[in-house]
Design an enzyme around this catalytic site. Structure first.
Site, mmCIF file in Angstrom:
data_model
loop_
_atom_site.group_PDB
_atom_site.id
_atom_site.type_symbol
_atom_site.label_atom_id
_atom_site.label_comp_id
_atom_site.label_asym_id
_atom_site.label_seq_id
_atom_site.Cartn_x
_atom_site.Cartn_y
_atom_site.Cartn_z
ATOM 1 N N CYS C 85 0.834 -1.204 0.000
ATOM 2 C CA CYS C 85 0.000 0.000 0.000
ATOM 3 C C CYS C 85 0.867 1.252 0.000
ATOM 4 O O CYS C 85 1.549 1.531 -0.979
ATOM 5 C CB CYS C 85 -0.949 -0.040 1.205
ATOM 6 S SG CYS C 85 -2.363 1.053 1.023
ATOM 7 N N HIS C 201 -3.532 -5.725 1.209
ATOM 8 C CA HIS C 201 -2.857 -5.908 2.500
ATOM 9 C C HIS C 201 -2.804 -7.375 2.921
ATOM 10 O O HIS C 201 -3.661 -7.815 3.700
ATOM 11 C CB HIS C 201 -3.593 -5.111 3.582
ATOM 12 C CG HIS C 201 -3.371 -3.645 3.515
ATOM 13 N ND1 HIS C 201 -2.464 -2.984 4.316
ATOM 14 C CD2 HIS C 201 -3.931 -2.697 2.735
ATOM 15 C CE1 HIS C 201 -2.479 -1.688 4.044
ATOM 16 N NE2 HIS C 201 -3.361 -1.490 3.072
ATOM 17 N N GLU C 203 -1.014 -8.786 5.113
ATOM 18 C CA GLU C 203 -0.854 -8.953 6.572
ATOM 19 C C GLU C 203 -2.201 -9.031 7.279
ATOM 20 O O GLU C 203 -2.291 -9.528 8.395
ATOM 21 C CB GLU C 203 0.007 -7.828 7.145
ATOM 22 C CG GLU C 203 -0.702 -6.513 7.401
ATOM 23 C CD GLU C 203 -0.827 -5.633 6.151
ATOM 24 O OE1 GLU C 203 -0.557 -6.117 5.035
ATOM 25 O OE2 GLU C 203 -1.223 -4.458 6.294
#
Ligand SMILES: Nc1ncnc2c1ncn2[C@@H]1O[C@H](COP(=O)(O)OP(=O)(O)O)[C@@H](O)[C@H]1O
Ligand SMILES: [Mg+2]
Lengths: 741, 80, 229, 80
Positions: C85, C201, C203
């Site tokens: 990002c 994302h 994660e």
């Protein structure tokens, strides 16, 4: 004392600044002389409704504020509860209605910024926000502008901080057309031992201003914006618009938490309404000490600012800290590391006086406590509003209900109505996942946030149906609480404490104050019935435009606790064959309902009745079953009644259901009555008996109404609608409305 | 085809965080001679011939600028 | 194996990346943007967030942080670097990856689950078979990837396109990109494959308690890859 | 104190979402004479006297504009 006002001007200026003449006299009495310009400005803001709660404080004493979990009740920047294992949760809700009505993006953004500062001021790391919004109907361009702008502002600020916005609510009603409501709630987490209070102490300690520079923005903000009715003159008040800087705030969060961890601060406070004046005087009066401040030390954003401007400026993203001289260097090093300004602007004294200097001339010198604590307290006159008799005497039973073959269409219309349709358009503009705590995302009854390092989680929801409060403030406030409790229970959370944001009209009008008083009484009774205290809150008066008060809107923000994070539930139906059980019973209660608004266009009748004891039992039953792991989905009945609830369960789970609704009531009533105290749960055939046993034990009426399965919602002799059609009605409405379609 | 250039800036007294950040960033990059940076919008508008500047001002007031916090300047541009 | 996660002023996903890596049993530690010591780290992650408030342009200021000179050296020496990002935006500003990220076409911040299709690429961070569809949330305001025609041709020719926005069935349609990204590009790598930038994302999809596990390969693959050399 | 105005615009061929949206919005508002809207940045820089335009160009190339997608024009401004 410089710039002393002459006897002519002083009272005039006082009135211009929003003070009443007897309030001015009290100031003269306190000082034993006429005030200086700076003093008058400082008193006028500290004694404004917004800062002093002079009209509401006495009524608020009705609210219970203590309980086993409470570490900090009302009075500090935020309330704090213990959630076990040495962890504590701080939370508070606040309004930013009037600034948002002028500039929706910046108004809403700075509202979020302000409430988040209240949280980390306590030593807690902000972990989530919620937003409770009210606007006029979206067929008006101005309302669309306010709605889009506020949502963008809330997202723009929170997303940048990396604090997820995990929930909220929004209603559209003509009553809010001239006065939108932007209430923001923020929640933080900390170790109990890190709880910090904004209490100055230690004569000789230094007052340090941290963060952004000080400009003229927001001057008079607190008083002119929050304490005056709105009217066409709104335009003139525009210059005081404040612009938020979420980047600076992010640095403040990190730096302040690091400073507190390292025990480098004696006290920490944020600069909100009335800026330096309020945070400094409140710190001083809490600590029973004096302060000596030199405004020329304050880093300024604009040329030749006057002392009073610096003292009342509402420039955002600033914090005030008390630091021991020997720790100053270390403290400033932390600020510098985060790229933040930190400036010593004064020191703590033993005089009990708040002294403001401009270089070596004293421009203000008053007993600190008189600013924060000596504002006059009022007992406003109350009178039951005349309109209540008309609206309450209306009997919804005279309304022509949809016939049996119109029920499917009616359900689709309700699902597509502005106050029921999906809120996805909103929450997808918010980062609702950052920090990786959001176990239940927006779209269920409550958001669930795990507490890392423990097995626990909290569930949170904000609720208030202003129509109910308009029809009966006492019942409406109880229902607001009850719905919040049900929402949290549906996720598996046991209610622990609430914050509130009480939005009302002009309290100097007896009819308005009566609705305020009744709402507080209702909220208080609900809290007592659930044994859930109020640990923080905010009052926003003067929410009127063109003389019309908004609906009484006592928004409740409730936090519940889950002992086992893996034992949580969501709204959506899960598996084919699961049994659908309706807890609580349905009565013919269409007063103030969405159905009534839809078919009759009216907001009238008595709101649904409420039995607080029963509400509490229903929540207990659901929580107990979730803790045992026997419930697969849970969703309460609110706007639109059982029909809408079942439809939402199907949409969320992307699976159909078949049901039979027994009973003597007209089909439209069983489907769309908004009776309180009802929750729809599902369980496997085996576990269903555990649920019904639990209900029996708590003497809760229940009904096994059907089972999950198929690809349509089919209710015997009433309706049969494909889930895809339900979704088509529910999902896209909000975006269409925003685009003026 | 007529052209107008529009300059949108914050009203005086309105805080400009991006400008403040650019200012610090430039100084950190060694451009210590920088004393202030303000960041506004530069809008190039192409409209049908004969469009009046009043009409363009209307567009600014309604959509291109936010009159609550911004002010704007409109310049007709002679096509090269 | 040790991940280094850079903290720029305004980063806000750094603790999430650390959580994900440690959840998977890997070592991970923060790197302050002012530090210049990368020894002891096997892979560097530039996390998401709003470095310097995204002011001027996303990543424009962060790119000049002292640590970035080292990150560039680390990357040029073949060290694996992933920008998520805002991290992706910083990598393009730093010219470690081509192109730029403009404002989303809808002009709205977007945060939602997003199906992305894995392309056959040289990326060291991902070795799933081309065509695999993953569900990874997007969360940005400026994810609208753009580059000139030559660059796009090169990206495709060299197998530098790693992820593309798609429908849940894997089909890549013009409307599949939630932000208007050129050719539905969600993630790209450099020619060598060690520098990887993506808007979604991963994660956020490692700890099953939060949403899902489709993000796991974005951490495990590079570890395997480093173990082999 | 010297002043420079800087105009940052997208290179031709770069699609600019805010501009395109403003264009549509204006037309929907009835300003059908609008044929194109491009939205760039208008940066007002205050620097120490004697700062050269080359120096300012350097600041643009490094930080204020992104050469990959943007171009810029610098104008020295005579203080009134
Ligand atoms: N303004 C908002 N911001 C974020 N989430 C919202 C907002 N309004 C509604 N939501 C979310 O949409 C879902 C439905 O909201 P609502 O209809 O108020 O639920 P309920 O009727 O159970 O209170 C909830 O998850 C809620 O958090
Ligand atoms: Mg609910």
């Amino acid at each position: 004392m410089s710039e002393m006002l002459d006897a002519e001007i002083a009272p005039k200026l006082a009135v211009e600044l929003g003070l009443k003449l007897d309030e001015y006299d009290k100031i003269v009495e306190i000082l034993g002389r006429r005030p200086s310009v700076t003093e008058l400005y400082m008193y006028s803001l500290m004694w404004s409704e917004h800062c002093s709660y002079k009209h509401s404080r006495k009524a608020l004493k009705m609210l219970p504020t203590t309980g086993e979990h409470v570490l900090q009740g009302p009075g500090e920047n935020a309330g704090v509860i213990s959630v076990g294992d040495g962890w504590a949760v701080a939370f508070k809700m606040e309004s930013h209605n009037h600034p948002s009505a002028i500039e929706p993006y910046q108004g809403a953004a700075t509202g979020v910024g302000g409430i988040i500062r209240d949280i980390f001021t306590m030593g807690a790391r902000p972990i989530a926000s919620l937003d409770s919004l009210r606007f006029g109907t979206l067929d008006k361009a101005r309302q669309r502008y306010l709605f889009e702008g506020s949502v963008a502002g809330i997202g723009g600020y929170g997303n940048c901080l990396g604090v997820p916005t995990v929930g909220g609510e929004v209603y559209f009603d003509e009553a809010y057309e001239g006065n939108c409501l932007i209430n923001a709630m923020s929640i933080g987490i900390m170790r109990e031992e890190n709880l910090t209070r904004a209490t100055a102490s230690g004569v000789g300690n230094l007052i340090v201003l941290i963060g952004s520079t000080t400009g003229r923005d927001g001057i008079g903000g607190a008083s002119t914006l929050a304490s005056q009715e709105f009217d066409e003159k709104a335009e003139d008040k525009r210059p005081s618009v404040q612009v938020g800087d979420p980047f600076e705030e992010k640095l403040l969060i990190e730096a302040c938490l690091e400073l507190l961890d390292a025990k480098l601060l004696v006290a920490l406070g944020d600069l909100g309404a009335a800026g330096l004046t309020s945070s400094a005087s409140e710190m001083a009066s809490r600590g029973g000490v004096g302060l000596d401040i030199d405004v020329t030390k304050v880093p300024q954003r604009e040329e030749n600012m006057k002392a009073f401007e610096i003292m009342v400026s509402e420039s955002q993203e600033r914090m005030l800290a008390v630091v021991e001289p020997e720790k100053l260097e270390a403290a400033q090093a932390v600020c510098a590391k985060w790229g933040l300004r930190s400036t010593v602007i004064g020191k703590v004294t033993d005089t009990g006086h708040f002294v403001v200097r401009e270089g070596d001339t004293v421009v203000a010198d008053m007993p600190a406590s008189t600013l924060a604590d000596d504002a006059p307290m009022y007992d406003p006159a109350m009178e039951r509003p005349a309109y209540l008799d008309d609206v309450q005497s209306f009997d919804p039973r005279i309304v022509m209900l949809p016939s049996d073959d119109e029920l499917g269409d009616t359900l689709l219309k309700l699902l597509a109505s502005p106050n029921i349709c999906s809120r996805r358009w909103i929450w997808e503009q918010y980062d609702h996942q950052v920090m990786l705590n959001t176990v239940v995302l927006p779209g269920s009854d409550a958001a669930v946030l795990r507490i890392k390092g423990t097995n626990r989680a909290i569930a949170v929801s904000t609720d208030c149906n202003g129509r109910y409060c308009y029809l009966d403030p006492y019942l409406g406030a109880q229902i607001a609480f009850a719905e919040a409790a049900r929402n949290v229970a549906c996720a598996g959370g046991r209610p622990v404490a609430i914050t509130d944001c009480l939005n009302f009209g002009n309290p100097e009008k007896p009819e308005v104050f009566w609705t305020f008083y009744e709402s507080v009484r209702g909220l208080s009774d609900a809290c007592k019935a659930f044994n859930v205290p109020v640990i923080s809150g905010n009052v926003s008066f003067y929410n009127e435009s063109f003389g019309q008060p908004i609906y009484p809107t006592p928004t409740v923000g409730l936090v519940g606790l889950l002992q086992n994070v893996s034992r949580h539930t969501t709204t959506g139906f899960k598996d084919e064959g699961d049994v659908i059980i309706l807890l609580g019973d349905t009565r013919n209660e269409l007063g103030g309902s969405e159905l009534l608004k839809l078919i009759d266009g009216s907001v009238a009748g008595m709101p649904p009745s409420i039995d607080l004891w029963r509400e509490q039992q229903v929540c207990e039953a659901v929580i107990g079953c979730i803790e045992m792991g026997v419930v697969k989905s849970a969703h309460d009945c609110s706007e639109g009644g059982l029909g809408v609830t079942l439809a939402e369960c199907c949409i969320a789970g992307d699976i159909g259901a078949t049901a039979v609704l027994e009973g003597r009531m007209r089909p439209a009533v069983s489907l769309f009555s908004e009776s309180q105290g009802r929750i729809v749960v599902t369980a496997t055939v085996d576990d269903a008996t555990v649920v019904t046993l639990m209900a029996d034990r708590l003497r809760i009426p229940y009904e096994i109404i059907g089972q999950v399965g198929g690809d349509s919602l089919s209710i015997k002799d009433m309706l049969d609608v494909p889930v895809s059609e339900l979704r088509e009605a529910h999902e896209p409405t909000l975006e269409r409305l925003v685009h003026g379609e | 085809m007529a052209r107008f250039d529009i300059y949108v800036t914050y009203k005086s007294g309105i805080f400009d965080p991006p400008g403040a950040t650019a200012e610090r960033a430039l100084q950190n990059l060694g451009y210590t001679e920088v004393s202030s940076v303000k960041i506004g919008k530069f809008i190039q508008l192409k409209v049908a011939d004969g469009t009046s500047i009043e009409r363009v001002a209307e567009m600014c007031g309604k959509l291109l600028a936010n009159p609550v916090i911004e002010e704007y300047r409109i310049e007709p541009v002679e096509e090269a | 194996m040790r991940f280094g996660v850079v903290i720029f002023p305004g980063s806000n996903c750094e603790q999430d990346v650390i959580h994900a890596a440690r959840y998977l049993g890997f070592e991970a530690a923060y790197i302050w943007h002012g530090d210049t010591e990368l020894s002891g780290f096997d892979a560097i992650v530039l996390p998401g967030g709003f470095s310097y408030g995204d002011y001027i342009r996303c990543g424009a200021v962060a790119r000049f942080s002292p640590v970035m000179a080292e990150v560039v050296r680390f990357a040029e020496a073949g060290g694996p670097v992933m920008g998520i990002c805002n991290g992706f935006q910083i990598l393009t500003e730093a010219h470690l990856l081509p192109g730029a990220l403009l404002r989303n076409v809808g002009l709205k911040f977007i945060c939602h689950g997003q199906p992305v299709r894995v392309e056959d690429s040289a990326c060291q961070w991902l070795d799933l078979p081309g065509g695999t569809v993953l569900d990874i949330p997007v969360n940005h305001n400026e994810g609208n990837y753009i580059c000139d025609a030559d660059t796009l041709a090169r990206l495709k020719g060299n197998g530098q396109v790693v992820l593309r926005y798609c429908e849940s069935d894997g089909s890549v349609l013009p409307g599949s990109a939630p932000n208007g990204a050129l050719d539905n590009i969600a993630g790209i790598c450099n020619e060598r494959g060690n520098v990887f930038g993506l808007m979604p994302h991963p994660e956020r999809m490692v700890d099953p308690l939060c949403s899902g596990t489709d993000g796991v390969p974005f951490f495990t693959t590079i570890v395997k890859c480093l173990a082999e050399v």
